[in-house]
Design an enzyme around this catalytic site. Structure first.
Site, PDB file in Angstrom:
ATOM      1  CG  PHE A 127      50.924  79.765  61.631  1.00 33.58           C
ATOM      2  CD1 PHE A 127      50.157  79.985  62.770  1.00 33.58           C
ATOM      3  CD2 PHE A 127      51.231  78.466  61.297  1.00 33.58           C
ATOM      4  CE1 PHE A 127      49.696  78.921  63.544  1.00 33.58           C
ATOM      5  CE2 PHE A 127      50.773  77.398  62.062  1.00 33.58           C
ATOM      6  CZ  PHE A 127      50.002  77.630  63.184  1.00 33.58           C
ATOM      7  CG  ASP A 197      50.296  80.026  54.821  1.00 37.48           C
ATOM      8  OD1 ASP A 197      49.142  79.640  54.534  1.00 37.48           O
ATOM      9  OD2 ASP A 197      50.928  79.595  55.800  1.00 37.48           O
ATOM     10  CE1 TYR A 222      44.175  73.100  60.619  1.00 31.65           C
ATOM     11  CE2 TYR A 222      45.263  71.504  59.197  1.00 31.65           C
ATOM     12  CZ  TYR A 222      45.335  72.481  60.164  1.00 31.65           C
ATOM     13  OH  TYR A 222      46.560  72.854  60.656  1.00 31.65           O
ATOM     14  CE  LYS A 223      44.522  77.350  59.595  1.00 34.18           C
ATOM     15  NZ  LYS A 223      44.414  77.191  61.057  1.00 34.18           N
ATOM     16  NE  ARG A 370      42.785  82.058  66.072  1.00 32.76           N
ATOM     17  CZ  ARG A 370      43.453  81.149  65.370  1.00 32.76           C
ATOM     18  NH1 ARG A 370      44.347  81.530  64.467  1.00 32.76           N
ATOM     19  NH2 ARG A 370      43.286  79.856  65.577  1.00 32.76           N
TER      20      ARG A 370
END
Lengths: 411, 411
Positions: A127, A197, A222-223, A370
């Site tokens: 990422f 991560d 926040y996921k 995605r």
């Protein structure tokens, strides 16, 4: 993992789904939201918690709320809520800052522990913010160096210069999951430390940091943790490292006695030393409330359902499609996180055409579609219906329309 | 600045106060809130903005809100709102992270600009997190050193090793204001850069960063800017430095094209490179709304009223008191920010006794009573009444009660 071939089978799975009632905990938009891996939806309890935080805590009690409503303890309380989802002890996790800032803190701290070793190893295509932060860190640390090698060559690249291995457990685009136990052991065998991560793993996979002997971890609020837009992130430091590790971002909330207002920094015992400035209370409140939705759920249940949802979707797309959608994710669910990606040269327009039908996935440059399968609020029939919609849009080329091709600044 | 000797005069001042109607913009608790310098009260418009952010933006529009509701532009929009309050250009300020994190970014960036110079200079008794962060930064930067000297000796301590002068414009405890123009010029004459912490100045004093040729500044969003508990902080980089300066915390929001998802960091043009991770949207929304309350107000009006409020309070306490309260702040309003502090050996208990009457100030160890005079929502009669209450509590020793002496963890 068996899959299904009819919509009726999906509905049957929903009827016996042990996590099925969790859906009622959320305020969901119309349609099928397949972006819980980017921004989780609003839990009903969070709406109430934020209203209380704004009107009563801030509006009425003001600074007294630091103690009266426990604002000051939120980073640790949230840490404990997250710890059970990632195989950590409650006092090994704390909520603070952003994932990026937390990576900097732990990366710098790890380099400092590793005297004489100056290499940080990661993979290309990790990422971006992880690579960017590591580039910034090594750029500001004389002698330090960031190396990236393809996943298959990671173990061969581990040498006695390796200070820290930094990998994202579940890849943000492909959903491919690294073997945490194997890679951690391999790096540690060469004397390196390992940082994971967990942004795309926490709250959806059955992560076992201590079972894998991980050193450090970071992740996003926040996921799948449903903490709201820009929620505070978290960080993990294994107990064995806590007494000897120092944060470069030694702000007052990481001080042993912040309200003594002394001039000299003295690190708080334990994980608290990785706190920095005043915590963002509104975001902490939301994350704390959002995590309460997962309180009674086992990480293994989340993992099983997420993978099954993804499998129904991807098998249907592969089996009933025209072959133009190329699977970017592992077909084997055991190697996959909560999301499934396909590549298509018209990926951007296809995602927009789906959004126009209230089926919200996202696009990741240059060509990835995605789809996140959050196990907390999605039904098996949603996975089926989303596959059908995608197949129809591709088969009819209904995405081939100017209104779906105009790129927004943020995708 | 003339002061008053009767409550009737205070009421008369309120009747002609040009800022008097601003009070209606806030949801105020019962009593007199003298801690707007620690946590500003809730603006009514913020309550509405947060409800919209939670229910419509997050709850319904989810990830589409990054563009649809402009989440992605909030850091720059807030920067522009703050810029006009501190004498900066709109593109010189951005909202991000915490004050502590922003100090680290700019401190590290400044050290890097200043090849061959490794000293950071500050004063003892500066707000602790500033000193702690500078200790962390110099501890992680080989050869770098933090020196602190008393304010009167700052200029004598500026030598050709000085890389960066870091001072808080308005002292968090005493309210003493540094001469920004003089100290900036003196440090720059020796080749140093200058960073001002405006946490206790922004939104209450008529700060003129560019008029003083300041290089960098940081500040807090939750005090006089009314951004809510743990609000995002801000940072300023003078236009002349923006193209050649690098943030060590090079997260994806500071990338020139964050949504291209490339592996290599490329700094965004201008101030945006000092963004790091995903912005805390709820906090940004609250700060954006809170700042709208100040939109039509000139910083000079805020400064004049805040100093006058403080003067009414301190003159009354000095003139009608028994001498046991020792003034820690400058008596001359021109040398003072928005708050006034007194020392008293029973300071903690006196503050608690005031709070029991809904007059909320705060205590700062070891012996300071601190009272903030936010010009946005306080009336002149509040300053008068607060002085009378303080005088009575001290004169009658009614604070000498076990319930006022028990210390809370957070003060």
């Amino acid at each position: 993992m068996s899959t299904i071939t009819t919509r009726a089978e999906a509905l049957a799975l929903d009827r016996t789904d042990q996590l099925g009632t969790l859906r009622e905990a959320f305020d969901l938009p119309t349609g099928i939201y397949l972006d819980g891996n980017s921004l989780g939806p609003l839990p009903r309890v969070t709406r109430e918690a934020l209203q209380h935080a704004v009107e009563i805590e801030w509006g009425n009690d003001l600074i007294r709320s630091w103690t009266k409503h426990g604002w000051i303890e939120l980073p640790q309380q949230i840490g404990a809520q997250i710890a059970r989802l990632i195989g950590a002890k409650p006092h090994e996790v704390v909520a603070a800052d952003s994932t990026s800032v937390n990576l900097f803190k732990l990366g710098a701290a790890a380099l400092r522990l590793q005297t004489g070793r100056r290499v940080i190893l990661s993979e290309p295509g990790n990422f971006p913010t992880d690579l960017y932060i590591l580039q910034g860190l090594t750029g500001f640390t004389p002698g330090a160096e960031l190396r990236t090698v393809e996943p298959a060559k990671l173990e061969a690249a581990m040498d006695d210069q390796l200070a820290l291995l930094v990998l994202t457990h579940t890849h943000y685009k492909s959903g491919q999951v690294h073997d945490m136990a194997r890679l951690t052991a391999a790096a540690q065998k060469r004397g390196a430390l390992v940082l994971w991560d967990l942004s795309h793993s926490a709250g959806v996979l059955d992560v076992d940091l201590n079972g894998c002997n991980a050193d450090f971890a970071i992740g996003c609020g926040y996921k799948y943790l449903n903490g709201g837009p820009g929620a505070p992130a978290f960080l993990f430091v294994a107990e064995r490292h806590q007494a000897k590790i120092a944060s470069p971002l030694s702000g007052w909330m990481g001080h042993a006695s912040p309200f003594d207002f002394t001039d000299d920094y003295a690190a708080a015992p334990g994980i608290d030393r990785f706190l920095c400035g005043t915590p963002q209370v509104l975001g902490m409140r939301a994350l704390h409330a959002g995590l309460s939705v997962l309180e009674q759920v086992k990480p293994r249940q989340l993992q099983d359902k997420a993978r099954r949802l993804g499998q129904i979707f991807l098998e249907r797309v592969l089996e009933a499609g025209d072959g133009s959608l190329r699977l970017l994710s592992p077909r084997d669910p055991a190697q996959r996180g909560g999301h499934v990606s396909f590549a298509h040269e018209d990926g951007y327009a296809i995602v927009q055409a789906l959004i126009a039908r209230d089926i919200v996935g996202d696009f990741r440059a240059p060509d990835a579609l995605r789809f996140g399968f959050a196990p907390t609020f999605l039904r098996y029939v949603d996975a089926w219906d989303a596959a059908e919609a995608l197949l129809e849009i591709v088969a009819t080329k209904s995405y081939d329309d100017a209104r779906f091709r105009t790129r927004a600044a943020v995708t």
